[in-house]
Design an enzyme around this catalytic site. Structure first.
Site, PDB file in Angstrom:
ATOM      1  N   ASP A  19       0.858  -1.170   0.000  1.00  0.00           N
ATOM      2  CA  ASP A  19       0.000   0.000   0.000  1.00  0.00           C
ATOM      3  C   ASP A  19       0.904   1.233   0.000  1.00  0.00           C
ATOM      4  O   ASP A  19       2.080   1.164   0.371  1.00  0.00           O
ATOM      5  CB  ASP A  19      -0.910  -0.022   1.224  1.00  0.00           C
ATOM      6  CG  ASP A  19      -1.893   1.124   1.230  1.00  0.00           C
ATOM      7  OD1 ASP A  19      -2.561   1.340   0.206  1.00  0.00           O
ATOM      8  OD2 ASP A  19      -1.982   1.819   2.255  1.00  0.00           O
ATOM      9  N   ASP A  21      -0.329   5.108   0.675  1.00  0.00           N
ATOM     10  CA  ASP A  21      -0.672   6.100   1.687  1.00  0.00           C
ATOM     11  C   ASP A  21      -0.578   5.499   3.081  1.00  0.00           C
ATOM     12  O   ASP A  21      -1.275   4.535   3.393  1.00  0.00           O
ATOM     13  CB  ASP A  21      -2.091   6.637   1.454  1.00  0.00           C
ATOM     14  CG  ASP A  21      -2.199   7.424   0.158  1.00  0.00           C
ATOM     15  OD1 ASP A  21      -1.349   8.293  -0.069  1.00  0.00           O
ATOM     16  OD2 ASP A  21      -3.136   7.159  -0.626  1.00  0.00           O
TER      17      ASP A  21
END
Length: 341
Positions: A19, A21
């Protein structure tokens, strides 16, 4: 329970599905230790794929951003929820169908690449509405157009439904908040519709990632329990939770089984080290490193010392045993305060 791994995760798994963010960066800045850890994992032979529910930017724009932060990446190493939802729409609608795009350039480009025609208004008679994160500049009028088109019978899709997104200034509204606006505005319909969602934790995102990476022993690396970790469970793969994003210690300890990771680390340096197991039982307590945790009098108790992450691992053992197949509701504040969480 958390899993033990006797070798570094970067050696035990062939591909990190990262991922972005809250894991690699927050806002425009790299998360501490992320750049160095990813470089070291790459030297260990671990491939990286950058998997994000944020549909606002194109893969090339994301790759350029990563390069500026010191993480060399090619556009084909970036997989976005925009790509996942565009594939989903293209599989269900005829080529050249008109689609009302409510989002950023990343969503628009992904839809166009799948042979769909993007339009701007409900009056353009779109066959579908597709919502994706458009950043803070997303105009209210775009949501009005989406609600009007859905109200007139257009199919409804969303890249993802994350209610929040981490930023350099704190937690901000995510695409899920915009989806909720359209849902509220279409409640008047007799059979109020629900969007088809492609992003994590839904299967279309996992399928898109595996199709694009060819990973055989993937490890999901994320900061969110309800997207990254739940998505890993849905895809049948292991996950590493890093504590650099939206999940705090109390949320981790209260997690139900679908939200429990295989591994936990303070940050991406957790890719580079073995992970100790947690031993024990509810009566004598759960041990990891120099820590022992147990449930007592409605709270989690922690004693010992050493690496704070080992203390968090011990607490996970005690909390998850107490929670069983549900959420743990024991008070964890005092125990977490000892660890600085």
């Amino acid at each position: 329970m958390l899993r033990a791994c006797e070798t570094a995760l970067s050696q035990a798994y062939d591909t990190a599905l990262l991922d972005l963010d809250g894991v690699v960066y927050a806002g425009g800045a790299a998360v501490p230790h992320a750049v160095e850890a990813l470089a070291a994992a790459r030297r260990d032979g671990m491939r990286r794929a950058f998997v994000t529910n944020n549909a606002a930017r194109t893969p090339q724009t994301v790759a350029d951003h990563l390069a500026r932060l010191g993480v060399p990446a090619a556009a084909d190493e970036v997989i976005t929820s925009a790509q996942a939802v565009a594939r989903l729409v293209a599989e269900q609608l005829p080529p050249g169908s008109r689609v009302l795009c409510v989002g950023g350039d990343g969503l628009r480009v992904a839809l166009t690449e799948r042979g769909l025609e993007t339009v701007e208004s409900a009056d353009d008679d779109p066959a579908a509405v597709v919502q994706g994160y458009g950043g803070p500049e997303l105009a209210w009028g775009r949501l009005a157009e989406a609600a009007l088109a859905v109200g007139r019978g257009a199919s409804w899709y969303a890249s993802n439904t994350d209610l929040t997104i981490p930023s350099g200034r704190g937690i901000a509204p995510g695409n899920g908040a915009a989806v909720e606006v359209v849902r509220i505005a279409t409640r008047w319909m007799r059979d109020a519709p629900e969007p088809q969602v492609a992003g994590k934790p839904r299967p279309p995102m996992h399928r898109e990632t595996i199709l694009r990476t060819g990973a055989e022993r993937p490890l999901v690396v994320g900061d969110r329990l309800d997207t990254d970790i739940e998505g890993a469970h849905a895809g049948g793969v292991d996950a590493l939770l890093v504590m650099t994003g939206v999940t705090d210690g109390a949320q981790l300890l209260a997690a139900p089984p679908p939200h429990r990771p295989a591994y936990v680390a303070a940050d991406l340096r957790g890719l580079l080290a073995p992970h100790p197991g947690t031993t024990g039982d509810p009566v004598t307590g759960f041990r990891c490193g120099g820590w022992r945790a147990r449930a007592a009098e409605g709270a989690l108790a922690l004693e010992g010392g050493g690496d704070p992450v080992d203390g968090l691992r011990a607490l996970c053992g005690a909390a998850w045993a107490a929670g069983g197949d549900g959420c743990c509701d024991l008070d964890s504040a005092k125990a977490l305060a000892r660890l600085g969480w």
